[in-house]
Design an enzyme around this catalytic site. Structure first.
Site, PDB file in Angstrom:
ATOM      1  N   ASP A  35       0.848  -1.186   0.000  1.00 17.66           N
ATOM      2  CA  ASP A  35       0.000   0.000   0.000  1.00 17.66           C
ATOM      3  C   ASP A  35       0.889   1.243   0.000  1.00 17.66           C
ATOM      4  O   ASP A  35       1.979   1.232  -0.573  1.00 17.66           O
ATOM      5  CB  ASP A  35      -0.930  -0.039   1.225  1.00 17.66           C
ATOM      6  N   HIS A  70      -3.625   5.832   3.853  1.00 18.61           N
ATOM      7  CA  HIS A  70      -4.386   4.699   3.326  1.00 18.61           C
ATOM      8  C   HIS A  70      -3.806   3.374   3.804  1.00 18.61           C
ATOM      9  O   HIS A  70      -4.542   2.481   4.258  1.00 18.61           O
ATOM     10  CB  HIS A  70      -4.408   4.736   1.794  1.00 18.61           C
ATOM     11  N   ASN A 177     -13.417   0.259  -7.326  1.00 16.39           N
ATOM     12  CA  ASN A 177     -14.521   1.177  -7.035  1.00 16.39           C
ATOM     13  C   ASN A 177     -15.064   1.808  -8.314  1.00 16.39           C
ATOM     14  O   ASN A 177     -15.513   2.951  -8.316  1.00 16.39           O
ATOM     15  CB  ASN A 177     -14.058   2.277  -6.078  1.00 16.39           C
ATOM     16  N   SER A 241     -11.457  -1.182  -0.824  1.00 13.00           N
ATOM     17  CA  SER A 241     -10.180  -1.328  -0.116  1.00 13.00           C
ATOM     18  C   SER A 241     -10.399  -1.892   1.278  1.00 13.00           C
ATOM     19  O   SER A 241      -9.729  -2.845   1.703  1.00 13.00           O
ATOM     20  CB  SER A 241      -9.462   0.019  -0.015  1.00 13.00           C
TER      21      SER A 241
END
Length: 357
Positions: A35, A70, A177, A241
């Protein structure tokens, strides 16, 4: 703030985690978080983070404290330990006794350094997958995609995925998404062998933004999700996520309780141990259904039996044979045995060795 964060974790009940934790809390499992980096100093992640490399080509150009809101959020959903009196505050992850390895493979959206990354950074994900596999990761969590090249994939990434599966790692990724804006195939979720995860809301209905594709394995909570932030605070967000991070946590619970299960059988346990299964058994929106930690652990226990002489699946695996599909195989074997016996009698003892495969 920490108390409010815990109160907002509606997924704890939806995934039946308090009951699942009676069997496993992820002890002894290492989950690689590929990430934007993980802040190991967040109160909910202290003692849970194993440092890994920065593969973005920006190492040394940022302060570590500014890393990865994130990535930190995803790590908290996997292995958050909470904090405060009796650890009753803060974010509690799906596998709170697991460890997470921070491998930085991308930058935050809007990061000004995105345009000044060094050549070769586009191979960061493939390198990160291989690094995780070579450094003992039991599970590799990838809550990312949608960037440059994510709609087509790459040979380097696909080879890295198969390499990691061959090393025994379970790979999990967010389905994307893009459900309302093209619903395109998204990588790394679409690579064969990766557990691709879509998102549902509090009513366990698939969200409009969640990609609906035939690579979706399962869905999990993905709206109004409270996570740790990059500093020492919290944030609420939506997305596949978060759903993927939770399923990575479920894989960690399974790996802790059943360390001998192959990546294929861990995936089977996750897919078989679902709620709200589609009427036909599968749909591009729900995959095999809504992920459930308790049911997945039960399926893992059922699958964790002594190895037989049956052939093991190759690296490119799917959902496996449908129940009952062994019946025609067994029948065929019986018929073949009868025919072979007759042939032996007719040839008066003549023998023929069948080729091995």
């Amino acid at each position: 703030m920490a108390t409010a964060a815990r109160a907002g974790q509606w997924q704890l009940g939806a995934l039946r985690l308090p009951e699942a934790w009676r069997t496993s809390r992820g002890e002894g499992v290492l989950v690689a978080v590929l990430d934007t980096g993980v802040n190991a100093h967040h109160p909910d992640l202290r003692g849970a983070v194993v440092p890994g490399p920065d593969l973005t080509g920006t190492e040394g150009r940022e302060r570590e404290a500014a890393w990865g809101p994130h990535g930190t959020a995803m790590a908290s959903l996997i292995a958050g330990r909470g904090h405060g009196d009796g650890r009753k505050g803060g974010v509690l992850g799906v596998a709170p006794a697991a460890a997470v390895m921070s491998i930085r493979v991308t930058l935050e959206n809007g990061d000004p350094l995105r345009g000044r990354q060094r050549p070769g950074w586009r191979d960061a994900l493939a390198k990160g997958i291989r690094y995780a596999a070579d450094h003992g990761a039991d599970v590799i969590s990838m809550s990312l995609g949608g960037g440059s090249g994510a709609w087509e994939g790459s040979a380097a990434e696909e080879e890295a995925v198969q390499y990691a599966i061959g090393k025994g790692a379970v790979l999990v990724a967010s389905s994307g998404n893009d459900g309302q804006a093209g619903n395109r195939k998204n990588f790394p979720a679409a690579y064969p062998g990766v557990i691709a995860v879509g998102a549902v809301d509090r009513r366990l209905k698939v969200t409009a933004f969640s990609n609906k594709q035939d690579y979706v394995s399962v869905v999990a909570p993905g709206t109004e999700i409270v996570t740790a932030d990059g500093g020492d605070s919290y944030v609420v967000g939506d997305g596949t996520s978060s759903a993927a991070a939770m399923v990575a946590g479920i894989a960690a619970l399974i790996r802790s309780a059943h360390p001998g299960l192959s990546p294929y059988h861990v995936r089977m346990a996750v897919e078989l141990g679902t709620r709200k299964r589609p009427a036909d058994g599968y749909s591009p929106a729900y995959g095999h259904g809504v992920a459930n930690a308790l049911l997945a652990l039960r399926e893992a226990a059922r699958l964790d039996v002594p190895a037989s002489g049956a052939p093991r699946p190759g690296p490119y695996f799917g959902a496996g044979p449908a129940p009952g599909s062994r019946v025609p195989v067994v029948t065929g074997m019986v018929v073949l045995a009868v025919l072979m016996s007759a042939r032996v009698v007719l040839r008066q003892g003549g023998r023929r060795r069948e080729p091995t495969t």
